[in-house]
Design a protein around this motif. Structure first.
Motif, PDB file in Angstrom:
ATOM      1  N   ALA A 258       0.837  -1.203   0.000  1.00 29.71           N
ATOM      2  CA  ALA A 258       0.000   0.000   0.000  1.00 29.71           C
ATOM      3  C   ALA A 258       0.870   1.250   0.000  1.00 29.71           C
ATOM      4  CB  ALA A 258      -0.939  -0.009   1.203  1.00 29.71           C
ATOM      5  N   LEU A 259       1.954   1.235   0.777  1.00 27.43           N
ATOM      6  CA  LEU A 259       2.877   2.369   0.782  1.00 27.43           C
ATOM      7  C   LEU A 259       3.528   2.515  -0.581  1.00 27.43           C
ATOM      8  CD1 LEU A 259       4.462   4.611   2.158  1.00 27.43           C
ATOM      9  CD2 LEU A 259       6.020   2.886   3.075  1.00 27.43           C
ATOM     10  N   ARG A 260       3.929   1.415  -1.168  1.00 25.76           N
ATOM     11  CA  ARG A 260       4.533   1.475  -2.503  1.00 25.76           C
ATOM     12  C   ARG A 260       3.577   2.086  -3.513  1.00 25.76           C
ATOM     13  NH1 ARG A 260       4.662  -3.941  -5.784  1.00 25.76           N
ATOM     14  NH2 ARG A 260       2.471  -3.279  -5.814  1.00 25.76           N
ATOM     15  N   ASP A 261       2.317   1.654  -3.495  1.00 27.20           N
ATOM     16  CA  ASP A 261       1.337   2.148  -4.458  1.00 27.20           C
ATOM     17  C   ASP A 261       0.990   3.615  -4.232  1.00 27.20           C
ATOM     18  OD1 ASP A 261       1.332  -0.381  -5.520  1.00 27.20           O
ATOM     19  OD2 ASP A 261      -0.511  -1.021  -4.507  1.00 27.20           O
ATOM     20  N   ALA A 262       1.199   4.106  -2.998  1.00 29.84           N
ATOM     21  CA  ALA A 262       0.876   5.505  -2.706  1.00 29.84           C
ATOM     22  C   ALA A 262       1.996   6.458  -3.108  1.00 29.84           C
ATOM     23  CB  ALA A 262       0.575   5.666  -1.215  1.00 29.84           C
ATOM     24  N   VAL A 263       3.185   5.937  -3.416  1.00 28.34           N
ATOM     25  CA  VAL A 263       4.314   6.786  -3.788  1.00 28.34           C
ATOM     26  C   VAL A 263       4.080   7.340  -5.187  1.00 28.34           C
ATOM     27  CG1 VAL A 263       6.788   6.817  -4.283  1.00 28.34           C
ATOM     28  CG2 VAL A 263       5.920   5.533  -2.326  1.00 28.34           C
ATOM     29  N   PRO A 264       4.119   8.657  -5.358  1.00 32.34           N
ATOM     30  CA  PRO A 264       3.846   9.237  -6.678  1.00 32.34           C
ATOM     31  C   PRO A 264       4.966   8.952  -7.663  1.00 32.34           C
ATOM     32  CG  PRO A 264       4.584  10.938  -5.166  1.00 32.34           C
ATOM     33  CD  PRO A 264       4.428   9.690  -4.345  1.00 32.34           C
ATOM     34  N   ALA A 265       4.621   8.948  -8.936  1.00 32.85           N
ATOM     35  CA  ALA A 265       5.624   8.710  -9.969  1.00 32.85           C
ATOM     36  C   ALA A 265       6.552   9.905 -10.125  1.00 32.85           C
ATOM     37  CB  ALA A 265       4.941   8.387 -11.290  1.00 32.85           C
ATOM     38  N   GLU A 266       6.062  11.105  -9.819  1.00 27.81           N
ATOM     39  CA  GLU A 266       6.855  12.316  -9.957  1.00 27.81           C
ATOM     40  C   GLU A 266       6.795  13.116  -8.653  1.00 27.81           C
ATOM     41  OE1 GLU A 266       5.344  14.430 -13.262  1.00 27.81           O
ATOM     42  OE2 GLU A 266       6.035  12.982 -14.765  1.00 27.81           O
ATOM     43  N   ALA A 298       9.985  13.633   3.776  1.00 27.83           N
ATOM     44  CA  ALA A 298       9.840  13.432   2.336  1.00 27.83           C
ATOM     45  C   ALA A 298      10.956  12.553   1.786  1.00 27.83           C
ATOM     46  CB  ALA A 298       9.841  14.786   1.622  1.00 27.83           C
ATOM     47  N   PHE A 299      10.618  11.816   0.737  1.00 26.00           N
ATOM     48  CA  PHE A 299      11.572  10.902   0.117  1.00 26.00           C
ATOM     49  C   PHE A 299      11.563  11.075  -1.393  1.00 26.00           C
ATOM     50  CE2 PHE A 299      10.022   8.838   3.969  1.00 26.00           C
ATOM     51  CZ  PHE A 299      11.201   8.519   4.615  1.00 26.00           C
ATOM     52  N   ASP A 300      12.695  10.778  -1.997  1.00 19.61           N
ATOM     53  CA  ASP A 300      12.794  10.692  -3.447  1.00 19.61           C
ATOM     54  C   ASP A 300      12.197   9.351  -3.872  1.00 19.61           C
ATOM     55  OD1 ASP A 300      13.487  10.403  -6.098  1.00 19.61           O
ATOM     56  OD2 ASP A 300      15.593  10.952  -5.818  1.00 19.61           O
ATOM     57  N   PRO A 301      11.127   9.351  -4.681  1.00 23.28           N
ATOM     58  CA  PRO A 301      10.524   8.063  -5.085  1.00 23.28           C
ATOM     59  C   PRO A 301      11.513   7.120  -5.752  1.00 23.28           C
ATOM     60  CG  PRO A 301       9.080   9.889  -5.659  1.00 23.28           C
ATOM     61  CD  PRO A 301      10.378  10.496  -5.208  1.00 23.28           C
ATOM     62  N   ALA A 302      12.516   7.668  -6.458  1.00 28.77           N
ATOM     63  CA  ALA A 302      13.481   6.820  -7.156  1.00 28.77           C
ATOM     64  C   ALA A 302      14.312   5.992  -6.186  1.00 28.77           C
ATOM     65  CB  ALA A 302      14.397   7.672  -8.023  1.00 28.77           C
ATOM     66  N   ARG A 303      14.353   6.413  -4.913  1.00 30.61           N
ATOM     67  CA  ARG A 303      15.096   5.635  -3.926  1.00 30.61           C
ATOM     68  C   ARG A 303      14.168   4.924  -2.953  1.00 30.61           C
ATOM     69  NH1 ARG A 303      18.506  10.063  -4.988  1.00 30.61           N
ATOM     70  NH2 ARG A 303      20.490   9.316  -5.829  1.00 30.61           N
ATOM     71  N   LEU A 304      13.013   5.489  -2.680  1.00 27.48           N
ATOM     72  CA  LEU A 304      12.080   4.832  -1.769  1.00 27.48           C
ATOM     73  C   LEU A 304      11.470   3.586  -2.401  1.00 27.48           C
ATOM     74  CD1 LEU A 304      10.435   4.663   0.818  1.00 27.48           C
ATOM     75  CD2 LEU A 304       8.815   6.305  -0.170  1.00 27.48           C
ATOM     76  N   LEU A 305      11.087   3.667  -3.676  1.00 25.91           N
ATOM     77  CA  LEU A 305      10.426   2.522  -4.320  1.00 25.91           C
ATOM     78  C   LEU A 305      11.322   1.283  -4.368  1.00 25.91           C
ATOM     79  CD1 LEU A 305       8.422   4.280  -7.169  1.00 25.91           C
ATOM     80  CD2 LEU A 305       7.489   3.028  -5.211  1.00 25.91           C
TER      81      LEU A 305
END
Length: 349
Positions: A258-266, A298-305
């Motif tokens: 659920a956390l992964r799916d909530a992370v925005p693409a941008e 806040a996190f950078d999605p490119a590293r959180l995902l």
């Protein structure tokens, strides 16, 4: 009336010392400090004599001293109340474990700094287990710069095989407990791409060996081997980094997918905790909040995902210190995998 001949024969200090397993000089010392008095001292010769019923106390004194118990604490165990004796022994056990752990860490640190030539370490474990660990840590490898972070640290010692990778913004650590670990402690930085390929090769094998020696590192399954090319750089001291982490102000346990799916693409993935709830952007997440975690983070999605993808199990645990301090991310079902993830500055709306 008891006759003198009915008493069990007393023992000289030498005979008693042999019975309880200590040196006569130790018995003299225990007498001087009041821990174990002789039954009788000859007033003319000064010879010490011990009664047979003192043997149990003598053996207990020897065991306490073998365990490194200070004399003051030994006296409490011998003559104090039972609860006080137990508390004293438990406290000594804790101190002993802490000292042993510190000594082990110090020795392993020295061993890691010694030249690898002439030393050899071999760890045996399942191929699937190794492949899973490699999959978890390699997303944190720096693509090319700096060179010291362009590989995966393979570290053997203390009954563990550790795989460590970092790209300066995150650090991934997976600790494995091999079925067998032989030889000295060893550590080498190996090429990440070669390690991925070797892990895929090892995946179907019921057992593989990770070998680190003066010739380098390699995986072995039966008579077949795969070389792991070495990166000629020194990996940073990740242990010092972990030791320097502050205690978390709060912890979150959330549904990983659920956390992964909530992370925005941008943009940024902004995590907030309010009134016991957890949100990422406009998405509310079910979870457990403990302590007083900082908000927002806040996190950078490119590293959180990739961090979330590398985790296993339905839940993920986040330990938060501040808006700018590294966040510890753990698999709730696999405590042996840990990622440190650097947050970024949140833009408040």
């Amino acid at each position: 009336m008891e006759r003198e001949t009915d008493r069990p024969p007393e023992m000289s200090i030498g005979a008693f010392a042999r019975r309880v397993g200590v040196a006569p000089s130790a018995l003299r010392f225990y007498d001087d400090c009041g821990l174990l008095r002789p039954d009788r001292v000859d007033p003319v010769t000064g010879y010490r004599y011990y009664a047979p019923e003192q043997e149990a106390r003598g053996v207990l004194v020897r065991r306490l001293r073998d365990a490194g118990l200070p004399l003051v604490d030994a006296a409490v165990v011998l003559d104090g109340e039972a609860e006080e004796a137990r508390a004293t022994l438990h406290a000594h056990l804790r101190r002993t474990c802490e000292l042993a752990s510190a000594a082990r860490a110090a020795v392993e640190e020295v061993l890691r700094g010694l030249p690898t030539s002439g030393r050899r370490s071999v760890a045996r474990l399942g191929g699937a287990e190794l492949a899973s660990a490699v999959r978890q840590v390699t997303p944190a490898v720096a693509e090319s710069w700096p060179p010291a972070l362009a590989g995966v640290l393979v570290e053997l010692g203390g009954g563990e095989l550790r795989l460590v990778a970092s790209d300066r913004y995150r650090l991934a650590l997976r600790v494995l407990r091999p079925a067998a670990l032989d030889g000295d402690a060893g550590r080498l930085l190996v090429e990440a791409g070669a390690l991925r390929e070797a892990a895929a090769w090892a995946l179907p094998e019921p057992e593989v060996e990770v070998v680190v020696d003066g010739a380098g590192a390699r995986l072995r399954a039966g008579a077949r081997e795969r070389e792991l090319p070495i990166v000629g750089e020194e990996f940073p001291d990740y242990r010092e980094m972990l030791a320097a982490l502050d205690a978390p102000r709060g912890r979150l346990i959330v549904d990983r997918l659920a956390l992964r799916d909530a992370v925005p693409a941008e943009g940024l993935a902004v995590l907030r905790t309010r009134d016991g709830g957890i949100t990422v952007g406009a998405t509310a997440l079910r979870g457990v909040v403990s302590g007083a975690p900082p908000s927002p983070v806040a996190f950078d999605p490119a590293r959180l995902l990739p961090t979330l993808e590398a985790s296993v199990g339905p839940d993920v645990l986040l330990e938060l210190v501040s808006e700018a301090a590294p966040v510890v991310v753990r698999s709730a079902d696999q405590g042996s995998f840990t990622t440190l993830l650097m947050p970024v500055r949140a833009r408040e709306s």
